[in-house]
Motif scaffolding. Structure first.
Motif, PDB file in Angstrom:
ATOM      1  N   ALA A  28      55.892  44.723  42.402  1.00 15.12           N
ATOM      2  CA  ALA A  28      54.841  43.517  43.396  1.00 15.12           C
ATOM      3  C   ALA A  28      54.116  44.638  44.744  1.00 15.12           C
ATOM      4  O   ALA A  28      53.851  44.534  46.034  1.00 15.12           O
ATOM      5  CB  ALA A  28      56.005  42.582  43.970  1.00 15.12           C
ATOM      6  N   GLY A  42      46.808  48.028  44.392  1.00 14.85           N
ATOM      7  CA  GLY A  42      45.911  46.533  43.420  1.00 14.85           C
ATOM      8  C   GLY A  42      44.982  47.872  42.530  1.00 14.85           C
ATOM      9  O   GLY A  42      45.419  49.159  42.567  1.00 14.85           O
ATOM     10  N   THR A  67      55.101  37.339  37.453  1.00 16.42           N
ATOM     11  CA  THR A  67      55.365  37.198  38.307  1.00 16.42           C
ATOM     12  C   THR A  67      54.913  38.470  39.474  1.00 16.42           C
ATOM     13  O   THR A  67      53.953  38.097  40.574  1.00 16.42           O
ATOM     14  CB  THR A  67      56.295  36.355  39.098  1.00 16.42           C
ATOM     15  OG1 THR A  67      56.465  35.578  37.869  1.00 16.42           O
ATOM     16  CG2 THR A  67      56.645  36.266  40.080  1.00 16.42           C
ATOM     17  N   ARG A 103      51.156  39.660  38.677  1.00 15.81           N
ATOM     18  CA  ARG A 103      49.698  38.918  38.980  1.00 15.81           C
ATOM     19  C   ARG A 103      48.635  39.204  40.146  1.00 15.81           C
ATOM     20  O   ARG A 103      47.387  38.135  40.106  1.00 15.81           O
ATOM     21  CB  ARG A 103      50.261  37.610  38.710  1.00 15.81           C
ATOM     22  CG  ARG A 103      50.994  36.924  39.406  1.00 15.81           C
ATOM     23  CD  ARG A 103      51.340  35.297  39.342  1.00 15.81           C
ATOM     24  NE  ARG A 103      50.078  34.193  38.904  1.00 15.81           N
ATOM     25  CZ  ARG A 103      49.441  33.471  39.013  1.00 15.81           C
ATOM     26  NH1 ARG A 103      50.702  32.889  40.673  1.00 15.81           N
ATOM     27  NH2 ARG A 103      48.991  32.875  38.415  1.00 15.81           N
ATOM     28  N   HIS A 104      49.393  38.914  41.302  1.00 16.64           N
ATOM     29  CA  HIS A 104      48.458  39.220  42.364  1.00 16.64           C
ATOM     30  C   HIS A 104      48.421  40.449  42.871  1.00 16.64           C
ATOM     31  O   HIS A 104      47.590  40.837  44.222  1.00 16.64           O
ATOM     32  CB  HIS A 104      49.476  38.451  44.009  1.00 16.64           C
ATOM     33  CG  HIS A 104      49.290  37.400  43.728  1.00 16.64           C
ATOM     34  ND1 HIS A 104      48.488  36.418  43.717  1.00 16.64           N
ATOM     35  CD2 HIS A 104      50.603  36.368  43.549  1.00 16.64           C
ATOM     36  CE1 HIS A 104      48.645  35.261  42.965  1.00 16.64           C
ATOM     37  NE2 HIS A 104      50.078  35.380  43.342  1.00 16.64           N
ATOM     38  N   ARG A 105      48.564  42.147  42.122  1.00 21.20           N
ATOM     39  CA  ARG A 105      48.363  42.975  42.266  1.00 21.20           C
ATOM     40  C   ARG A 105      47.295  43.254  41.202  1.00 21.20           C
ATOM     41  O   ARG A 105      46.507  45.055  40.884  1.00 21.20           O
ATOM     42  CB  ARG A 105      49.733  43.859  41.539  1.00 21.20           C
ATOM     43  CG  ARG A 105      50.738  43.663  42.881  1.00 21.20           C
ATOM     44  CD  ARG A 105      50.704  43.383  43.764  1.00 21.20           C
ATOM     45  NE  ARG A 105      49.711  44.960  44.749  1.00 21.20           N
ATOM     46  CZ  ARG A 105      48.770  44.635  45.652  1.00 21.20           C
ATOM     47  NH1 ARG A 105      48.281  43.606  45.635  1.00 21.20           N
ATOM     48  NH2 ARG A 105      48.062  45.583  45.950  1.00 21.20           N
ATOM     49  N   GLY A 143      43.793  42.416  38.586  1.00 21.43           N
ATOM     50  CA  GLY A 143      42.447  41.412  37.976  1.00 21.43           C
ATOM     51  C   GLY A 143      42.561  40.431  36.672  1.00 21.43           C
ATOM     52  O   GLY A 143      41.603  40.365  36.044  1.00 21.43           O
ATOM     53  N   GLY A 170      39.748  43.451  40.792  1.00 22.79           N
ATOM     54  CA  GLY A 170      40.791  43.461  40.949  1.00 22.79           C
ATOM     55  C   GLY A 170      41.580  43.665  43.081  1.00 22.79           C
ATOM     56  O   GLY A 170      40.489  43.771  43.302  1.00 22.79           O
ATOM     57  N   PRO A 171      42.587  43.381  43.921  1.00 25.87           N
ATOM     58  CA  PRO A 171      42.505  44.250  44.723  1.00 25.87           C
ATOM     59  C   PRO A 171      42.438  45.325  45.103  1.00 25.87           C
ATOM     60  O   PRO A 171      42.600  46.350  44.142  1.00 25.87           O
ATOM     61  CB  PRO A 171      44.085  44.011  45.311  1.00 25.87           C
ATOM     62  CG  PRO A 171      44.212  42.802  43.706  1.00 25.87           C
ATOM     63  CD  PRO A 171      43.951  43.199  42.538  1.00 25.87           C
TER      64      PRO A 171
END
Length: 501
Positions: free
Chosen positions: A396, A400, A421, A424-426, A428, A449-450
């Protein structure tokens, strides 16, 4: 940028280190200005061409590329040493991208037409919304894909489809290839009825900054290094009229192997990892730079054996080779990093050897800021983790990336859900039981991606929705039907998908 004449550019063979191909003149400030102004003149004409006609022009460009394939592959192989098989496939991918965007135009959904009828009861006017071309676009060619991410690559294809003329800044690693592709594609577009200036080409390092700063340019697309992309991104933001800059800057692409998968198929996973790590001498933005594996088990030894047996070929340029060697030397001297395996380098002048190091999850977390940086080439870190909880905490915190991959067995389902989990926010794109190298050109693909993998995580540089970057919305309020664009007229003569309400 001045008009001082510089020595012509020539490709350098990664096999021999010697110049190859015909010299290509370096663009002067006058050349860049002329290309940008030509694109500006072409914009009102090209953006007004009906979508069906733009689609036919893109198909014609694709056909021309395929017809010139053998010639283009020979030129590109001399400059890149990527080989006939790889380059032939890449020409096909490039023509396929052009045809994909012809399909996007025929579908019509890219304009996102929305009609909200007037409501006399509330006094709401008639509002109709769609998207239109932003203006001339600057595209920066990538080093590692002389066709698919270069002059006629995805950035160019999607921008042309949107109705935007394009000025491409050629990559110094393959100047003759760039010139040949520009000649083929521009000629095909011209024969299909496109205006002069719809596709231009400039060369030389200084041309890049001049292009981003030119007032005629309204957006830019870039694939390359983080340092180069960030410098151009800052230029784009600092202009008197700032413009969007869509940079794809590379990534470490974490791969997580869960305990069940490691126990069931250690050798298979090790083979897949080594193949992905060394594919194209590791010169992919989706290279698996971080491999997280359980502390116990045979997977680490299997990875060491597979990478140790691998032989890699030439890197694309001497600058990329030297950068790889410098990063490898830096990692060799880093505390707590233990060299796990080193493969062999081929005989080419720019050849390098694959290398992987092993370290614990705690050591990685303690140096995350420096160790979670991309090493462009066939090098990776194998990070051993003691338990799922500590692993997900570190995942986490990763920077990115374009992709995140999870290898799981049937009994790993709950653990896989926890890893997703965390990732998924790190990233694309999430990959299950596969490897990040290889990006399908299709409607559903998201290649983004980020930060720092991209400068614009909302967007993709591959796939049908890459066109979104070059479109801006406009609303029409209370306009007579016959003065509206066809996409917004009551009869919907083009049959585009629309939302009403």
């Amino acid at each position: 940028m001045t008009d001082t004449t510089s020595a012509p550019l020539r490709g350098i063979s990664p096999r021999t280190g010697e110049p190859v191909g015909d010299p290509v003149a370096v663009s002067t400030a006058t050349d860049v200005d002329a290309a940008a102004r030509a694109a500006a003149r072409a914009f009102p004409v090209w953006s007004a061409v009906p979508a069906a006609d733009r689609a036919r022009a893109l198909d014609a460009a694709a056909d021309a590329l395929d017809a010139a394939r053998d010639e283009l592959v020979a030129v590109a192989d001399a400059e890149t040493a990527l080989g006939e098989v790889r380059l032939t496939g890449e020409v096909g991918r490039t023509s396929g991208q052009l045809r994909l965007f012809a399909e996007v135009l025929r579908d019509g959904g890219h304009v996102q037409a929305v009609l909200t009828p007037a409501d006399p009861a509330t006094g709401r006017p008639d509002i109709r919304r769609m998207r239109q071309a932003i203006g001339p676009v600057a595209v920066f060619s990538a080093s590692n894909f002389p066709f698919a991410f270069s002059v006629a690559g995805g950035d160019t294809a999607s921008a042309l489809a949107a109705g935007c003329p394009v000025v491409v800044k050629a990559h110094e690693g393959h100047p003759a290839t760039s010139a040949a592709v520009a000649r083929v594609v521009a000629g095909a577009l011209r024969e299909a009825g496109a205006p002069e200036g719809v596709l231009g080409l400039v060369t030389g390092f200084e041309a890049g900054a001049a292009l981003v700063n030119h007032p005629a340019v309204k957006a830019a697309g870039f694939t390359g290094s983080q340092s180069g992309g960030r410098a151009l991104y800052d230029l784009a933001a600092a202009r008197p009229e700032p413009i969007p800059f869509y940079g794809e800057l590379g990534s470490v692409n974490p791969v997580v192997v869960l305990p069940g998968a490691a126990a069931e198929r250690a050798r298979e996973i090790a083979q897949g990892y080594a193949q992905s790590l060394t594919l194209g001498t590791g010169q992919f933005c989706t290279n698996p730079g971080l491999l997280f594996v359980p502390e116990d088990g045979a997977l680490v030894d299997a990875v060491a054996a597979e990478v140790g047996a691998a032989t890699t070929g030439a890197m694309l340029t001497s600058r990329i080779r030297d950068g790889y060697r410098a990063r490898v030397a830096e990692l060799d001297e880093t505390a707590d990093l233990h060299r796990l395996a080193s493969g062999s380098a081929g005989d080419d002048s720019f050849a390098v050897a694959p290398r992987v190091w092993r370290l614990s999850l705690k050591s990685f977390a303690d140096r995350l800021d420096t160790l979670a940086e991309e090493c462009f080439g066939p090098a990776g870190l194998v990070v051993t983790y003691p338990d799922l909880e500590s692993l997900t905490e570190v995942l986490a915190s990763l920077p990115g990336s374009l992709t995140g991959s999870v290898h799981a067995a049937a009994g790993d389902a709950a653990a896989a859900a926890r890893v997703v989990t965390a990732l998924r926010h790190r990233v694309g794109r999430l990959i299950h039981n596969g490897w990040p190298t290889g990006v399908a050109v299709c409607w559903a693909m998201h290649h983004g991606g980020p930060w720092p993998s991209t400068t614009a995580p909302l967007h993709t540089s591959v796939g049908a929705t890459a066109i979104d970057r070059w479109l801006v919305p406009i609303s029409y309020q209370d306009w007579p039907d016959d003065l509206l664009p066809p996409e917004l007229q009551d009869a919907n003569p083009l049959g585009v998908p629309r939302r009403v309400g």
